[in-house]
Design a protein around this motif. Structure first.
Motif, PDB file in Angstrom:
ATOM      1  N   LEU A  92     -14.263  -2.406  11.725  1.00 35.29           N
ATOM      2  CA  LEU A  92     -15.683  -2.625  11.998  1.00 35.29           C
ATOM      3  C   LEU A  92     -15.916  -3.417  13.275  1.00 35.29           C
ATOM      4  N   GLY A  95     -17.142  -1.391  16.134  1.00 36.04           N
ATOM      5  CA  GLY A  95     -18.484  -0.823  16.098  1.00 36.04           C
ATOM      6  C   GLY A  95     -19.538  -1.813  16.565  1.00 36.04           C
ATOM      7  N   THR A 120     -18.541   5.394  21.764  1.00 31.86           N
ATOM      8  CA  THR A 120     -17.859   6.013  20.629  1.00 31.86           C
ATOM      9  C   THR A 120     -17.332   7.380  21.027  1.00 31.86           C
ATOM     10  N   SER A 124     -16.228  11.059  16.321  1.00 34.07           N
ATOM     11  CA  SER A 124     -16.396   9.892  15.452  1.00 34.07           C
ATOM     12  C   SER A 124     -17.869   9.615  15.219  1.00 34.07           C
ATOM     13  N   TRP A 125     -18.157   9.099  14.046  1.00 34.20           N
ATOM     14  CA  TRP A 125     -19.510   8.653  13.773  1.00 34.20           C
ATOM     15  C   TRP A 125     -19.793   7.384  14.560  1.00 34.20           C
ATOM     16  N   THR A 127     -20.997   3.762  14.432  1.00 33.79           N
ATOM     17  CA  THR A 127     -20.906   2.816  13.321  1.00 33.79           C
ATOM     18  C   THR A 127     -21.480   1.460  13.698  1.00 33.79           C
ATOM     19  N   SER A 129     -22.588  -2.452  11.547  1.00 35.00           N
ATOM     20  CA  SER A 129     -22.377  -3.159  10.279  1.00 35.00           C
ATOM     21  C   SER A 129     -22.956  -4.561  10.354  1.00 35.00           C
ATOM     22  N   VAL A 157     -23.967   5.628  10.994  1.00 35.37           N
ATOM     23  CA  VAL A 157     -23.995   4.878   9.746  1.00 35.37           C
ATOM     24  C   VAL A 157     -24.115   3.400  10.074  1.00 35.37           C
ATOM     25  N   TYR A 159     -23.661  -0.123   8.016  1.00 37.69           N
ATOM     26  CA  TYR A 159     -23.196  -0.700   6.757  1.00 37.69           C
ATOM     27  C   TYR A 159     -23.867  -2.041   6.495  1.00 37.69           C
ATOM     28  N   CYS A 166     -25.287   1.296   2.554  1.00 37.22           N
ATOM     29  CA  CYS A 166     -25.314   1.665   3.962  1.00 37.22           C
ATOM     30  C   CYS A 166     -26.565   2.485   4.225  1.00 37.22           C
ATOM     31  N   PHE A 211     -17.294   5.480   3.306  1.00 39.16           N
ATOM     32  CA  PHE A 211     -16.557   4.535   4.135  1.00 39.16           C
ATOM     33  C   PHE A 211     -15.084   4.913   4.194  1.00 39.16           C
ATOM     34  N   ASN A 214     -14.576   8.038   6.403  1.00 36.05           N
ATOM     35  CA  ASN A 214     -14.708   7.766   7.834  1.00 36.05           C
ATOM     36  C   ASN A 214     -13.537   6.946   8.362  1.00 36.05           C
TER      37      ASN A 214
END
Length: 564
Positions: A92, A95, A120, A124-125, A127, A129, A157, A159, A166, A211, A214
């Protein structure tokens, strides 16, 4: 490289003898009392050979031993985080940091996600958080529409800090297979707008599955060097806080592979005790990877989730929450199903660690443990005693009210909890639990009941910094200044024990780490002040000058070991 191809190694090689002098040694040994007279320590072959007055320690050292004078700095045992998510810390960190107060509102979260999208890699997504809805200026979860504005053309996403919820944008909802009109999945829930459409918020089991998917996909895209960098990043963050060991509370095939690769290359800068997710135990046994791979990596325990999270208001409670999403939380397993699982793992010799936050979940877990341990409540012999030889654990235990604590003590259950939640999430707890909030995380009462309580962070849910946990175990003050349960405060020494002797006990490593005694591994931390003498409010500001494992520095901000 496949996990099975990574050879078990132990990079604990011998170094020249080292004498530590002119230090305040807080040994945390059982017979040390309230203060430790020792001022010197001898390290030989990566272990502590002697502790005591300088003359006696020098006499025990070989000729030519290196002497390191610390000019009155304090040395404490290497700190142990008994429950965090080491791989997730590294993952994380790459991100967007969407935590509060650094991202105070939804527009700030959106800006950080836009910036993350620019760095990114394709496939890949995007991300982010760390957010907490009740800390955002808007006082709500971000929505799919908010994320669509920030990242309109690829899955994104965000989180929740608890990692029990999320938010997904429209592209991510589609890729995850979530659609308007579908019912809530087993063990989880979807947030919905006033028209019943998915608003992008996903709670509990489907969030965990997403999660894991990913994380696995992103790790698969990395080469061995990139995976090693991820593990190194996490290790370096922990070592900078004085941590030399951690229980990874979400060990899976892919994260174990990354740790094993890093360990084989001598790059694992923290001892990892893996709690393997329960649905991957059969794979673990078939792989032949169960047990200790080296002095720095082991997979010997099983992790089960019994309910949701307190900060996401999904912990399983009796009664109902007075705040969104309302309800009574999510209980993953009924008593009979959980008991069958615990009995099976216990019979196979696994230590079992069960996430349980709400009183309804804790009650269910204690029922399962009582059935497994022969119902020997009242005859277990104390925490982790004869009635609980494998030291089965409850993780968190937030709403373990007095009757439940008495049962846990009678069964000898070890509780691994997070004092640092109080300052970072405590105001939300008070809002959700009202009149019972003074009974949450009742460290003082648990200790008086005879429970062994270990300290941890649950990072990346909150910072991995144990200094924050030390302060909060002593002061119990929320971010808004409220004291939750003043009778539950711990003394400074008892707070330090959470992250040393008791955390080592929870990890079944008390014969190796947790105190500075002859025969134990030379894992220690050099601090610029003694936490036992400090104003508790100032403990988080105590400087970590060096972190040492087996006599070798893994963090040395002051250049102590390089002579700088």
């Amino acid at each position: 490289m496949a996990v099975g191809d990574v050879a078990a190694t132990d990079h604990e090689g011998a170094a020249a003898e080292l004498v530590i002098e002119d230090a305040v040694l807080v040994t945390m040994a059982a017979d040390a009392g309230s203060s430790d007279p020792a001022g010197s320590m001898l390290v030989r072959d990566g272990r502590i050979a002697a502790v005591g007055p300088a003359d006696a320690v020098r006499a025990a050292a070989a000729p030519g031993a290196r002497v390191l004078r610390l000019d009155g700095a304090t040395v404490v045992p290497g700190l142990v985080d008994a429950h965090c998510h080491v791989a997730d810390v590294g993952y994380l960190a790459a991100g967007a940091d969407c935590s509060q107060p650094s991202a105070p509102d939804v527009p700030a979260v959106q800006a950080r996600l836009r910036a993350a999208a620019g760095r990114t890699s394709p496939g890949s997504w995007v991300t982010g958080s760390g957010y907490v809805e009740y800390k955002l200026r808007e006082g709500r979860h971000p929505t799919r529409a908010d994320l669509d504005q920030a990242v309109p053309d690829r899955p994104a996403v965000l989180y929740h800090t608890s990692l029990h919820a999320c938010v997904l944008n429209t592209a991510a909802l589609a890729e995850a297979g979530f659609a308007d009109g579908q019912p809530d999945p087993p063990g989880g829930a979807f947030g919905r707008d006033s028209d019943g459409r998915l608003d992008g918020v996903v709670y509990e089991r489907p969030m965990f599955a997403l999660f894991e998917r990913n994380l696995r996909a992103d790790l698969a895209r990395m080469d061995a060097a990139a995976r090693a960098r991820l593990v190194q990043m996490a290790s370096q963050r922990l070592a900078a806080f004085g941590l030399t060991a951690a229980c990874d509370a979400d060990m899976r095939r892919d994260s174990l592979a990354a740790f094993a690769e890093a360990d084989a290359d001598g790059l694992l800068g923290v001892r990892i005790y893996g709690l393997v997710v329960h649905d991957q135990v059969d794979w673990l046994l078939a792989s032949g990877l169960r047990g200790r791979r080296s002095g720095r990596l082991a997979a010997e325990a099983v992790k089960i989730w019994a309910d949701g999270g307190m900060s996401s208001r999904t912990a399983a409670i009796h009664g109902s929450y007075p705040v969104p999403p309302y309800g009574s939380g999510i209980l993953y397993f009924e008593r009979d199903a959980l008991t069958e699982m615990v009995r099976d793992f216990d019979a196979r010799g696994f230590q079992v660690a069960i996430h349980a936050q709400g009183d309804r979940a804790i009650e269910t877990v204690l029922d399962a443990y009582a059935a497994t341990l022969g119902g020997a409540e009242g005859a277990a012999g104390g925490a982790g005693g004869a009635g609980n030889p494998l030291r089965h654990r409850i993780e968190h235990g937030g709403a373990m009210y007095p009757p439940l604590a008495a049962r846990a003590a009678a069964l000898g259950i070890v509780v691994v909890s997070q004092p640092g939640f109080l300052s970072t999430l405590g105001d939300g707890f008070a809002e959700a639990f009202g009149d019972r909030s003074d009974q949450l995380y009742s460290f003082g009462s648990w200790r008086r009941a005879g429970i062994t309580v270990a300290g941890s962070s649950d990072a990346p849910v909150i910072t991995a910094d144990p200094r924050v946990g030390l302060r909060d175990a002593i002061l119990r003050r929320t971010g808004a200044g409220r004291v939750l349960g003043p009778a539950e405060r711990l003394t400074v020494r008892d707070a330090l024990a959470l992250y040393t002797t008791r955390a080592a006990f929870a990890a079944r490593r008390e014969d190796e780490i947790g105190s500075l005694e002859p025969g134990k591994r030379a894992d220690f931390v050099v601090l610029d002040a003694n936490p036992l003498d400090a104003d508790p409010e100032r403990i988080p500001g105590i400087g970590v000058l060096a972190t040492v494992m087996s006599g070798r520095p893994v963090h040395d901000s002051a250049g102590i070991f390089s002579g700088g």
